[in-house]
Motif scaffolding. Structure first.
Motif, PDB file in Angstrom:
ATOM      1  N   GLY A  38       0.845  -1.192   0.516  1.00 16.02           N
ATOM      2  CA  GLY A  38       0.093  -0.399   0.109  1.00 16.02           C
ATOM      3  C   GLY A  38       0.475   0.719  -0.236  1.00 16.02           C
ATOM      4  N   LEU A  39       1.902   1.120   0.801  1.00 14.54           N
ATOM      5  CA  LEU A  39       2.661   2.174   0.805  1.00 14.54           C
ATOM      6  C   LEU A  39       3.444   2.426  -0.486  1.00 14.54           C
ATOM      7  CD1 LEU A  39       4.022   2.231   4.582  1.00 14.54           C
ATOM      8  CD2 LEU A  39       2.712   4.189   3.814  1.00 14.54           C
ATOM      9  N   GLU A  40       3.568   1.762  -0.922  1.00 19.38           N
ATOM     10  CA  GLU A  40       4.580   1.570  -2.524  1.00 19.38           C
ATOM     11  C   GLU A  40       3.487   1.884  -3.590  1.00 19.38           C
ATOM     12  OE1 GLU A  40       6.043  -1.462  -5.646  1.00 19.38           O
ATOM     13  OE2 GLU A  40       4.464  -2.250  -4.534  1.00 19.38           O
ATOM     14  N   ALA A  41       2.240   1.737  -3.598  1.00 23.14           N
ATOM     15  CA  ALA A  41       1.149   2.291  -4.331  1.00 23.14           C
ATOM     16  C   ALA A  41       1.508   3.641  -4.312  1.00 23.14           C
ATOM     17  CB  ALA A  41       0.137   1.833  -3.845  1.00 23.14           C
ATOM     18  N   ALA A  42       1.203   4.273  -3.071  1.00 22.40           N
ATOM     19  CA  ALA A  42       1.003   5.421  -2.663  1.00 22.40           C
ATOM     20  C   ALA A  42       1.502   6.497  -3.201  1.00 22.40           C
ATOM     21  CB  ALA A  42       0.781   6.416  -1.196  1.00 22.40           C
ATOM     22  N   ALA A  50      -2.683   8.463   2.553  1.00 20.94           N
ATOM     23  CA  ALA A  50      -4.138   8.450   3.885  1.00 20.94           C
ATOM     24  C   ALA A  50      -5.168   8.862   2.356  1.00 20.94           C
ATOM     25  CB  ALA A  50      -4.976   9.991   4.069  1.00 20.94           C
ATOM     26  N   ARG A  51      -4.779   8.471   1.644  1.00 20.44           N
ATOM     27  CA  ARG A  51      -6.507   8.366   0.465  1.00 20.44           C
ATOM     28  C   ARG A  51      -6.270   7.237   0.096  1.00 20.44           C
ATOM     29  NH1 ARG A  51      -6.044  11.216  -4.707  1.00 20.44           N
ATOM     30  NH2 ARG A  51      -7.916  10.099  -4.908  1.00 20.44           N
ATOM     31  N   VAL A  52      -4.758   5.734  -0.020  1.00 19.17           N
ATOM     32  CA  VAL A  52      -4.565   4.985  -0.236  1.00 19.17           C
ATOM     33  C   VAL A  52      -5.209   3.335   0.837  1.00 19.17           C
ATOM     34  CG1 VAL A  52      -3.466   2.828  -1.250  1.00 19.17           C
ATOM     35  CG2 VAL A  52      -2.533   6.072  -1.847  1.00 19.17           C
ATOM     36  N   PHE A  53      -6.066   2.514   0.441  1.00 18.47           N
ATOM     37  CA  PHE A  53      -6.869   2.153   1.535  1.00 18.47           C
ATOM     38  C   PHE A  53      -6.320   0.611   1.358  1.00 18.47           C
ATOM     39  CE2 PHE A  53      -8.806   4.911   2.611  1.00 18.47           C
ATOM     40  CZ  PHE A  53      -9.942   5.227   3.265  1.00 18.47           C
ATOM     41  N   LYS A  54      -6.190   0.017   2.216  1.00 15.07           N
ATOM     42  CA  LYS A  54      -5.415  -1.386   1.820  1.00 15.07           C
ATOM     43  C   LYS A  54      -6.600  -2.552   2.993  1.00 15.07           C
ATOM     44  CE  LYS A  54      -2.755  -1.127   6.376  1.00 15.07           C
ATOM     45  NZ  LYS A  54      -1.680  -0.604   6.812  1.00 15.07           N
ATOM     46  N   THR A  55      -6.782  -3.511   1.889  1.00 15.41           N
ATOM     47  CA  THR A  55      -7.834  -4.559   2.185  1.00 15.41           C
ATOM     48  C   THR A  55      -7.269  -5.658   2.966  1.00 15.41           C
ATOM     49  OG1 THR A  55      -8.874  -4.177   0.695  1.00 15.41           O
ATOM     50  CG2 THR A  55      -9.254  -6.107   1.316  1.00 15.41           C
ATOM     51  N   LEU A  56      -7.636  -6.402   4.280  1.00 10.03           N
ATOM     52  CA  LEU A  56      -6.965  -6.532   5.344  1.00 10.03           C
ATOM     53  C   LEU A  56      -8.456  -7.886   5.435  1.00 10.03           C
ATOM     54  CD1 LEU A  56      -5.488  -4.290   7.610  1.00 10.03           C
ATOM     55  CD2 LEU A  56      -4.296  -6.004   5.465  1.00 10.03           C
ATOM     56  N   MET A  57      -7.555  -9.321   4.916  1.00 15.21           N
ATOM     57  CA  MET A  57      -8.736 -10.457   5.927  1.00 15.21           C
ATOM     58  C   MET A  57      -8.600 -10.806   7.451  1.00 15.21           C
ATOM     59  SD  MET A  57     -10.640 -11.030   3.070  1.00 15.21           S
ATOM     60  CE  MET A  57     -11.336 -12.495   3.709  1.00 15.21           C
ATOM     61  N   VAL A  58      -9.875 -10.391   8.022  1.00 13.37           N
ATOM     62  CA  VAL A  58      -9.719 -10.665   9.502  1.00 13.37           C
ATOM     63  C   VAL A  58     -10.749 -12.244  10.118  1.00 13.37           C
ATOM     64  CG1 VAL A  58      -8.730  -9.091   9.968  1.00 13.37           C
ATOM     65  CG2 VAL A  58     -10.707  -9.561  10.169  1.00 13.37           C
ATOM     66  N   ASP A  59     -10.168 -12.625  10.713  1.00 16.43           N
ATOM     67  CA  ASP A  59     -11.471 -14.101  11.086  1.00 16.43           C
ATOM     68  C   ASP A  59     -12.103 -13.256  12.625  1.00 16.43           C
ATOM     69  OD1 ASP A  59     -11.819 -15.921  12.793  1.00 16.43           O
ATOM     70  OD2 ASP A  59     -11.110 -17.070  12.371  1.00 16.43           O
ATOM     71  N   VAL A  60     -12.504 -13.287  12.501  1.00 18.55           N
ATOM     72  CA  VAL A  60     -13.683 -12.444  13.856  1.00 18.55           C
ATOM     73  C   VAL A  60     -14.212 -13.319  14.237  1.00 18.55           C
ATOM     74  CG1 VAL A  60     -15.507 -10.847  14.353  1.00 18.55           C
ATOM     75  CG2 VAL A  60     -13.849 -10.423  12.608  1.00 18.55           C
ATOM     76  N   VAL A  69      -8.747  -0.131   5.190  1.00 20.72           N
ATOM     77  CA  VAL A  69      -8.655   1.330   6.059  1.00 20.72           C
ATOM     78  C   VAL A  69      -7.231   1.981   4.782  1.00 20.72           C
ATOM     79  CG1 VAL A  69      -8.566  -0.220   8.582  1.00 20.72           C
ATOM     80  CG2 VAL A  69      -6.725  -0.586   7.350  1.00 20.72           C
ATOM     81  N   PRO A  70      -6.841   2.774   6.005  1.00 20.82           N
ATOM     82  CA  PRO A  70      -6.089   3.647   4.907  1.00 20.82           C
ATOM     83  C   PRO A  70      -4.152   2.965   4.677  1.00 20.82           C
ATOM     84  CG  PRO A  70      -7.100   5.033   6.532  1.00 20.82           C
ATOM     85  CD  PRO A  70      -7.263   3.380   7.122  1.00 20.82           C
ATOM     86  N   VAL A  71      -3.472   3.049   4.601  1.00 25.41           N
ATOM     87  CA  VAL A  71      -2.622   2.724   4.612  1.00 25.41           C
ATOM     88  C   VAL A  71      -1.387   3.134   5.214  1.00 25.41           C
ATOM     89  CG1 VAL A  71      -2.167   1.516   2.071  1.00 25.41           C
ATOM     90  CG2 VAL A  71      -1.178   3.806   2.108  1.00 25.41           C
ATOM     91  N   SER A  72      -1.689   4.700   5.599  1.00 22.90           N
ATOM     92  CA  SER A  72      -1.080   5.387   6.469  1.00 22.90           C
ATOM     93  C   SER A  72      -1.407   5.067   7.573  1.00 22.90           C
ATOM     94  CB  SER A  72      -1.542   6.689   6.466  1.00 22.90           C
ATOM     95  OG  SER A  72      -2.935   6.908   6.120  1.00 22.90           O
ATOM     96  N   GLY A  73      -1.421   3.735   8.595  1.00 21.62           N
ATOM     97  CA  GLY A  73      -2.333   3.395   9.827  1.00 21.62           C
ATOM     98  C   GLY A  73      -2.185   2.282   9.677  1.00 21.62           C
ATOM     99  N   ASN A  74      -2.709   1.658  10.481  1.00 20.80           N
ATOM    100  CA  ASN A  74      -3.408  -0.258  11.042  1.00 20.80           C
ATOM    101  C   ASN A  74      -4.403  -0.197  10.908  1.00 20.80           C
ATOM    102  OD1 ASN A  74       0.167  -0.464  10.842  1.00 20.80           O
ATOM    103  ND2 ASN A  74       0.401   0.776  12.883  1.00 20.80           N
ATOM    104  N   LEU A  75      -4.667  -1.132  11.429  1.00 20.34           N
ATOM    105  CA  LEU A  75      -6.274  -1.546  11.719  1.00 20.34           C
ATOM    106  C   LEU A  75      -6.285  -2.452  13.323  1.00 20.34           C
ATOM    107  CD1 LEU A  75      -8.794  -3.031  10.802  1.00 20.34           C
ATOM    108  CD2 LEU A  75      -7.853  -5.281  10.841  1.00 20.34           C
ATOM    109  N   ASP A  76      -7.440  -1.943  13.716  1.00 22.48           N
ATOM    110  CA  ASP A  76      -6.972  -1.953  15.378  1.00 22.48           C
ATOM    111  C   ASP A  76      -7.895  -3.008  15.649  1.00 22.48           C
ATOM    112  OD1 ASP A  76      -8.491  -2.585  17.869  1.00 22.48           O
ATOM    113  OD2 ASP A  76      -8.604   0.200  17.916  1.00 22.48           O
ATOM    114  N   LEU A  77      -7.407  -4.624  15.725  1.00 20.94           N
ATOM    115  CA  LEU A  77      -8.476  -5.686  15.835  1.00 20.94           C
ATOM    116  C   LEU A  77      -9.327  -5.230  16.513  1.00 20.94           C
ATOM    117  CD1 LEU A  77      -5.497  -7.867  14.835  1.00 20.94           C
ATOM    118  CD2 LEU A  77      -7.397  -7.321  13.840  1.00 20.94           C
ATOM    119  N   LYS A  78      -9.421  -4.734  18.193  1.00 18.82           N
ATOM    120  CA  LYS A  78     -10.629  -4.596  18.565  1.00 18.82           C
ATOM    121  C   LYS A  78     -11.726  -3.806  18.384  1.00 18.82           C
ATOM    122  CE  LYS A  78      -7.981  -5.235  23.096  1.00 18.82           C
ATOM    123  NZ  LYS A  78      -8.075  -5.039  24.698  1.00 18.82           N
ATOM    124  N   ALA A  79     -11.130  -2.955  17.610  1.00 23.01           N
ATOM    125  CA  ALA A  79     -12.654  -2.136  16.812  1.00 23.01           C
ATOM    126  C   ALA A  79     -13.011  -2.573  15.403  1.00 23.01           C
ATOM    127  CB  ALA A  79     -11.738  -1.320  15.931  1.00 23.01           C
TER     128      ALA A  79
END
Length: 165
Positions: A38-42, A50-60, A69-79
């Motif tokens: 994602g940061l490479e793409a940006a 902040a405009r480039v978003f990454k797609t993350l697969m999670v197990d809930v 979520v934006p590539v400028s940050g991380n996914l909050d798993l609790k949220a």
């Protein structure tokens, strides 16, 4: 916004074209040694991370889901878990993510997945006219309105991203 050219067709771009959704394709030369897709793409595309978003697969709670979520940050798993009414979220097994979506890691798009999963888009996207997400392969991002992404994926929005320090 123009529609993409057929030479860059992926299940994601096909889904957009079939729905008549305007979007822009942003192909770029992917470096296999890049630390962050994602940061490479940006950087390569000259777009605010902040405009480039990454797609993350999670197990809930034992069920696969998609966090965008934006590539400028991380996914909050609790949220993420809370947004789907779950108790616990962990990153999905990479092989399970690839099987479920039909895409390879680094190219997983929230659109055109083999088996769609519940999707949550970070609420920060709502402040933007357009966002970029993976187009379904490494080296291809697609730009579209957050409203169209929400409509096509059935996503809900929630504050699931955190800023990197």
């Amino acid at each position: 916004m123009a529609r993409k050219q057929a030479s860059q067709g992926t299940p994601a771009t096909a889904a957009l074209a079939a729905a008549g959704v305007p979007f822009l394709a942003h192909p770029y030369s992917h470096d296999p040694g890049a630390a962050s897709y994602g940061l490479e793409a940006a950087e390569v595309l000259g777009v605010d991370p902040a405009r480039v978003f990454k797609t993350l697969m999670v197990d809930v709670d034992g069920r696969l889901a998609v966090g965008v979520v934006p590539v400028s940050g991380n996914l909050d798993l609790k949220a993420m878990a809370a947004a789907l009414g779950g108790k616990k979220a962990v990153m999905a097994d990479p092989a399970a993510a690839e099987r479920r979506t039909g895409y390879v890691l680094g190219g997983i798009s929230p659109l055109g997945q083999r088996q769609p999963s519940p999707t949550v888009l970070d609420a920060s996207a709502l402040d933007l006219d357009t966002i970029l997400v993976s187009g379904g392969r490494r080296g291809l991002d697609i730009e579209l309105s957050p409203a169209e992404l929400i409509r096509l994926t059935g996503a809900r929005t929630a504050q699931i991203g955190t800023r990197r320090n």
